[in-house]
Design an enzyme around this catalytic site. Sequence first.
Site, PDB file in Angstrom:
ATOM      1  N   CYS A   1     -67.063   3.406 -11.345  1.00  0.00           N
ATOM      2  CA  CYS A   1     -66.731   4.632 -11.521  1.00  0.00           C
ATOM      3  C   CYS A   1     -65.717   4.681 -12.723  1.00  0.00           C
ATOM      4  O   CYS A   1     -66.240   3.949 -13.594  1.00  0.00           O
ATOM      5  CB  CYS A   1     -66.024   5.121 -10.415  1.00  0.00           C
ATOM      6  SG  CYS A   1     -64.583   4.266  -9.761  1.00  0.00           S
ATOM      7  N   GLU A   2     -64.709   5.361 -12.734  1.00  0.00           N
ATOM      8  CA  GLU A   2     -64.175   5.629 -14.153  1.00  0.00           C
ATOM      9  C   GLU A   2     -63.435   4.247 -14.397  1.00  0.00           C
ATOM     10  O   GLU A   2     -63.368   3.790 -15.432  1.00  0.00           O
ATOM     11  CB  GLU A   2     -63.144   6.804 -14.110  1.00  0.00           C
ATOM     12  CG  GLU A   2     -62.359   7.032 -15.657  1.00  0.00           C
ATOM     13  CD  GLU A   2     -61.560   8.251 -15.483  1.00  0.00           C
ATOM     14  OE1 GLU A   2     -60.873   8.663 -16.592  1.00  0.00           O
ATOM     15  OE2 GLU A   2     -61.469   9.149 -14.298  1.00  0.00           O
TER      16      GLU A   2
END
Length: 306
Positions: A213-214
Amino acid sequence: QNDEEMPSDVSSLWTAPLVMRRVDNRAKRCRLFGLSSVSSIAGRTTQKRMERSQEENSPGKSKKRKSLPGTSEDSTVGGSASSLGQRIDEGGCRSLKLVRTQPSTAEIESILDSDQRDLIGDFSKSYLFDTVDGKHQDLKYIDSEMIVSVLTGKFESFIKQCVIIDCRYPYEYEGGHIKGAINLHMEEEVENFLLKKPIQPSENKRVIVVFHCEFSSERGPRMCRFVREQDRLSNEYPNLHYPELYVLKGGYKDFFSRCQSFCEPQSYRPMHHKDFKEDLKRFRTKSRTWAGEKSKREMYSRLKKL
């Protein structure tokens, strides 16, 4: 017998450090069986030593052999010996008999799950990629350079397919992502993509899945665990459709800072971007709603089976 009647040589033996240590240990064991105090144990031990000393001098007594190092009493040759795994201690406490039992299937599975050997989820082989330390100890992390090695074909003779799943929200993905990554931010999407019709490995080549994800702090690791959980439920242990799962350490933010040329477009849009506050709210609400509905469906399914 009182102290006046105790021979001096016996008294010196009784106060020796080794004897006192053994009495202390014996006292701990005896508490399990409700014996009263260390003093009562000490008295019985002293009395037994004196009785043995008298018995050894009596004629016709069977010959004693030296006890092995670490044992608490001599064994009798030709006399009655205590049964295997069970004996009477000098302090009057009976040792527990050691019994070897066969481990249950659940215990075996628990041992395998907690095994620290570097084996993939079905225990068939070692992990292909070099791993690094990450936030979650139960997951396998790889760095950005390892992803670049995959993208440049350095593992093509070992891998049939490496699926990179970007668990960020769509507006983040559209603002820049790893080349070839697939954007699946909901569990339902990942389940449909990976488990409805699993990707089959070839005879000598693997299927590998990488999540991120981020920052690979919450969403990526959570999705990785979800896939493993669902994969376990749909297979007979320890078989898995996807035994080799990884999480990209540092997520897209770290990958972009190190390997920008392998991103498309070559940009980075954070989750908390000021222009996408409404999108963030909408996707979060959708994810929570789906998770709640899934929980209700599972509950109803369990009730039907009752």
